[in-house]
Design a protein around this motif. Structure first.
Motif, short mmCIF file in Angstrom:
data_model
loop_
_atom_site.label_atom_id
_atom_site.label_comp_id
_atom_site.label_asym_id
_atom_site.label_seq_id
_atom_site.Cartn_x
_atom_site.Cartn_y
_atom_site.Cartn_z
N ARG A 1 0.83 -1.21 0.00
CA ARG A 1 0.00 0.00 0.00
C ARG A 1 0.87 1.26 0.00
NH1 ARG A 1 -2.81 -2.99 3.96
NH2 ARG A 1 -2.06 -1.62 5.62
N MET A 2 1.89 1.27 0.83
CA MET A 2 2.77 2.43 0.88
C MET A 2 3.50 2.62 -0.45
SD MET A 2 4.39 2.20 4.71
CE MET A 2 5.35 3.66 4.46
N LEU A 3 4.01 1.52 -1.01
CA LEU A 3 4.76 1.61 -2.27
C LEU A 3 3.86 2.08 -3.40
CD1 LEU A 3 7.33 1.11 -3.90
CD2 LEU A 3 6.60 -1.27 -4.18
N LEU A 4 2.65 1.52 -3.49
CA LEU A 4 1.74 1.91 -4.57
C LEU A 4 1.33 3.38 -4.45
CD1 LEU A 4 -0.53 -1.26 -4.83
CD2 LEU A 4 1.09 -0.43 -6.53
N GLU A 5 1.08 3.84 -3.22
CA GLU A 5 0.71 5.25 -3.06
C GLU A 5 1.85 6.17 -3.45
OE1 GLU A 5 -1.43 8.25 0.15
OE2 GLU A 5 -0.99 6.18 0.71
N ILE A 6 3.07 5.82 -3.07
CA ILE A 6 4.23 6.63 -3.45
C ILE A 6 4.38 6.66 -4.97
CG2 ILE A 6 6.75 6.73 -3.37
CD1 ILE A 6 6.58 5.61 -0.52
N VAL A 7 4.25 5.49 -5.60
CA VAL A 7 4.41 5.41 -7.06
C VAL A 7 3.31 6.21 -7.77
CG1 VAL A 7 4.33 3.86 -9.04
CG2 VAL A 7 5.64 3.22 -7.01
N ILE A 8 2.07 6.06 -7.34
CA ILE A 8 0.95 6.75 -8.00
C ILE A 8 1.07 8.26 -7.85
CG2 ILE A 8 -1.55 7.15 -7.88
CD1 ILE A 8 -1.84 4.15 -7.28
N LEU A 9 1.32 8.74 -6.63
CA LEU A 9 1.43 10.18 -6.41
C LEU A 9 2.66 10.77 -7.11
CD1 LEU A 9 0.39 10.57 -2.66
CD2 LEU A 9 -0.98 10.93 -4.71
N THR A 10 3.65 9.93 -7.40
CA THR A 10 4.83 10.41 -8.14
C THR A 10 4.54 10.47 -9.63
OG1 THR A 10 6.32 9.49 -6.48
CG2 THR A 10 7.25 9.96 -8.65
N ILE A 11 4.01 9.39 -10.18
CA ILE A 11 3.81 9.30 -11.63
C ILE A 11 2.82 10.35 -12.13
CG2 ILE A 11 2.84 7.82 -13.44
CD1 ILE A 11 4.11 5.45 -12.07
N LEU A 12 1.84 10.71 -11.30
CA LEU A 12 0.82 11.66 -11.74
C LEU A 12 1.41 13.01 -12.14
CD1 LEU A 12 -2.11 11.06 -9.21
CD2 LEU A 12 -2.03 10.44 -11.62
N VAL A 13 2.56 13.38 -11.57
CA VAL A 13 3.12 14.72 -11.80
C VAL A 13 4.45 14.66 -12.56
CG1 VAL A 13 3.72 16.90 -10.65
CG2 VAL A 13 1.97 15.46 -9.68
N VAL A 14 5.04 13.48 -12.72
CA VAL A 14 6.33 13.38 -13.39
C VAL A 14 6.33 13.99 -14.79
CG1 VAL A 14 7.85 11.67 -14.48
CG2 VAL A 14 7.37 11.52 -12.06
N PRO A 15 5.29 13.79 -15.62
CA PRO A 15 5.32 14.44 -16.94
C PRO A 15 5.50 15.95 -16.88
CG PRO A 15 3.60 12.79 -16.87
CD PRO A 15 4.11 12.91 -15.48
N LEU A 16 4.85 16.60 -15.91
CA LEU A 16 4.98 18.05 -15.79
C LEU A 16 6.37 18.44 -15.32
CD1 LEU A 16 1.53 18.96 -14.18
CD2 LEU A 16 2.30 19.47 -16.49
N THR A 17 6.90 17.77 -14.31
CA THR A 17 8.24 18.11 -13.83
C THR A 17 9.30 17.80 -14.88
OG1 THR A 17 8.44 15.92 -12.76
CG2 THR A 17 7.60 17.74 -11.42
N ALA A 18 9.07 16.77 -15.70
CA ALA A 18 10.02 16.45 -16.77
C ALA A 18 10.07 17.58 -17.80
CB ALA A 18 9.64 15.12 -17.42
N VAL A 19 8.90 18.06 -18.21
CA VAL A 19 8.86 19.15 -19.20
C VAL A 19 9.46 20.43 -18.61
CG1 VAL A 19 7.33 20.63 -20.55
CG2 VAL A 19 6.96 18.16 -20.49
N LEU A 20 9.13 20.72 -17.34
CA LEU A 20 9.70 21.92 -16.71
C LEU A 20 11.22 21.84 -16.64
CD1 LEU A 20 7.19 22.55 -13.77
CD2 LEU A 20 7.52 23.96 -15.78
#
Length: 688
Positions: free
Chosen positions: A493-512
């Motif tokens: 549960r902890m790992l999945l929450e960390i992964v989901i909350l990370t992946i949701l914003v990675v495209p934006l931080t990558a472009v920035l």
């Protein structure tokens, strides 16, 4: 051609929404033996393909409701709630943007002794979460009604009655503050341009310069920044509708997690904002407001992009360069040296020490007491007979901050949960920025201008989807306990929450990150470094990292604050980090956080204000605000350290500046005094 591109971007956005919509169903089915587990890509693709076929048939657009479930026409069911939600969002955005523009124009003519405290006030207001704003506004309206019998507006919906004033005012405050602060910053930067000095020398009035020149030139930047504000507002809508008891569009998305309902609801939210911003974008380009640099086409060599080969080659070069480092200990020593340099700044040091001390105390407390939480069911007087209070106990007795509905000490829960709340929020923010940075390397070094534009437009669509709602949709099957227990273990549960909350914003931080690197790569000194034979790794290490490092640190702080806000939003809906313990007894206990992280206290106390039990929520909200304010201090400290490097004078050095002025004035040298004053004022104004 532009219309065709818009259609393609829109279709890609719809496809992304469909991919998200089937995720809850996939998470719920992942524990079945025949599905192959949560990471079985083939099963997910199969589920997605079946849903796309179903989505392409409008007759399958139904909303299942009732016991037993009965189908209802989906669009007819959710159209009125969608219109209601859009009225609130558009009203809040219009009010917030209009007030921000008026306040920015007014503040533009204020003297600097007044403007400087105003900026500090804006920084403080930005640290107040939307949840706190909503609760304080409701408390204020209730207090005024009790004191004067005057009802400013309804604080919640009842039956078919609709409320507008409260949600719009609450939702408009943070967009107003954010845009107001951003417009002030843009106007101050624009005032340093040569054309402003030239216009003043010609005798042009200040009002004309601001209205006819400065506003026009800052319009594109303000337009692009407004997308981020819209993104935050859509996420806040999720929590505002819950607090004001509004059955809007987010209610239907999260009520049953039906893939079709999620897909159609997100498409309804996505479409108007996407079309509006695309239309404004085309208009700005047609009018030439962007300028030549923004519409310049790729005139270079248009070779075919080979992303996989280029990425592998780039990673191989970086790996070889790392192995050839003569002093590997510098990889650790240099960041430490940079950290201690920033610790000399008081703001950065105070913010950093808050996190270090708080997390350390939480860990030590857990090690010594094994996460013990004091509990008092009934609180008696010293005679042991007289009953003083029953849970929840108010402060300061029997505990300093009182207890929750089950008699557990709120202070102990805050101490135990601090390490989970702060450490994992920092970890998620670090993963967002770090992952985005490495993807940004591929974006800046490998893709040509056309490929970068495509990536930017696709990622830009994320701004029109509410982040908190998507996090709720994806995490509900993972974090909530059912009558048969959790579907996933605690570590999963902890790992999945960390992964989901990370992946949701990675495209934006990558472009920035990629845009920041791209801006540095266009500088002349980079061309010189390439001519002298500098490799990509050398350019990245020696030139790009020193330039974008502080900006990535600021981005890290912003992402940390965003993660805390998501924690708060999910906590109101009883979604706690690590899982939510649900009682299924005949008289159930309130949902409890397994880790005692801070959002668990918010969820358990969301009905506390109506009963006057303020202590159940006020101390937790203060803890969140303190963490946000500490991170803002660190961000401001990083900015000041960077400005010291370019020679900017801070207020703490103002006394030394005044002494220098007295020394010069003592020599009766009027010309030197005037020249020195001009130099100091110019340097100080550049900073402010």
């Amino acid at each position: 051609m532009n219309i065709l591109k818009t259609v393609v971007y829109y279709i890609l956005g719809i496809f992304g929404i469909l991919c998200i919509s089937v995720m809850p169903k996939r998470f719920m089915e992942a524990q079945l033996p025949e599905t192959g587990g949560i990471f079985h890509i083939g099963e997910y693709v199969k589920t997605l393909w079946h849903f796309i076929i179903e989505f392409s048939n409008p007759e399958s657009w139904v909303y299942m409701y009732g016991r037993p479930p009965k189908p209802f026409p989906l669009l007819e069911t959710i159209w009125e709630p969608f219109v209601y939600s859009m009225q609130i969002v558009i009203g809040a955005l219009f009010a917030g943007f209009f007030l921000a523009l008026l306040l920015a124009l007014f503040a533009n003519f204020l003297p600097k002794p007044i403007l400087h405290p105003l900026k500090r006030l804006l920084e403080f207001l930005e640290s107040i979460p939307d949840l706190v704003v909503a609760i304080l506004l409701q408390m204020l309206v209730i207090w005024i009604y009790q004191a004067t019998d005057i009802r400013l507006f309804n604080v919640a919906t009842y039956m078919d009655q609709k409320v507008y004033a409260g949600p719009i005012i609450t939702l408009a405050i943070l967009p107003m503050v954010t845009l107001f602060k951003f417009l002030l910053h843009l106007m101050e930067e624009e005032r340093l341009r040569d054309y402003v000095v030239f216009a003043k020398s010609k005798g042009m009035k200040e009002r004309v310069i601001v209205l006819h020149h400065i506003l026009k030139n800052i319009a594109p930047s303000a337009f692009h920044h407004s997308k981020v504000i819209v993104w935050g507002t859509l996420s806040s809508l999720f929590i505002i509708e819950r607090i004001f008891n509004i059955n809007g569009i987010t209610f239907y998305m999260t009520e049953s997690l039906q893939p079709m309902v999620i897909a159609i609801s997100l498409i309804l939210l996505f479409t108007p904002f996407f079309l509006f911003f695309q239309g404004i974008d085309f208009w700005l380009r047609d009018e030439g407001i962007y300028g030549q640099t923004m519409v310049k086409k790729d005139s270079g060599n248009r070779k075919r992009i080979q992303p996989i080969r280029s990425l592998v080659h780039g990673l191989k070069q970086i790996g070889q360069s790392i192995l050839q480092i003569r002093k590997p200990w510098n990889v650790i020593l240099k960041p430490l040296k940079l950290f201690f340099t920033h610790m000399k700044n008081p703001k950065f040091a105070i913010g950093c020490l808050f996190f270090v001390v708080t997390i350390t105390c939480s860990v030590l407390y857990s090690v010594v007491t094994d996460d013990h939480i004091d509990q008092t069911r009934l609180y008696f007087a010293e005679d042991g007979v007289t009953l003083i209070s029953a849970p929840p106990h108010s402060p300061p007795e029997p505990y300093l901050m009182g207890t929750d509905a089950l008699g557990f000490s709120i202070f102990d829960q805050l101490v135990v949960g601090a390490k989970y709340t702060l450490f994992f929020a920092l970890l998620i923010a670090l993963l967002r920025v770090g992952t985005g940075f490495f993807i940004g390397i591929f974006y800046a070094f490998t893709l040509n201008t056309r490929g970068q534009k495509w990536i930017e437009k696709i990622v830009d669509s994320i701004h029109f989807l509410p982040l908190s709602v998507i996090a709720y949709i994806l995490l509900e099957p993972i974090l909530m306990e059912s009558s048969t227990g959790f579907q996933y273990s605690f570590s999963e549960r902890m790992l999945l929450e960390i992964v989901i909350l990370t992946i949701l914003v990675v495209p934006l931080t990558a472009v920035l990150s990629g845009k920041e690197m791209k801006g540095v790569l266009q500088q002349e000194f980079i061309v010189s470094a390439k001519v002298l034979g500098g490799s990509k790794f050398h350019i990245l290490k020696k030139h790009i990292l020193p330039h974008i490092g502080p900006r990535l640190t600021i981005l890290f702080g912003q992402q940390f604050i965003q993660v805390l806000l998501i924690f708060m939003h999910l906590g109101v809906f009883d979604f706690y980090f690590g899982g939510t313990n649900i009682s299924f007894e005949r008289i159930p206990d309130p949902p409890q956080s397994i880790t005692y992280e801070w959002s668990g206290l918010l969820g358990a106390a969301k009905e506390s204000l109506s009963g006057g039990q303020y202590w159940l929520i006020i101390f937790t909200l203060f803890a969140f605000m303190l963490a946000i304010f500490a991170m803002q201090l660190m961000i401001q400290g990083v900015k000041e350290v960077q400005q010291v490097k370019v020679g900017v004078i801070f207020k703490r050095k103002k006394k030394r500046v005044r002494n220098e002025r007295k020394d010069i004035s003592g020599r009766k040298d009027v010309q030197k005094l005037q020249a020195h004053d001009f130099h100091l004022v110019r340097r100080y104004d550049d900073f402010n």
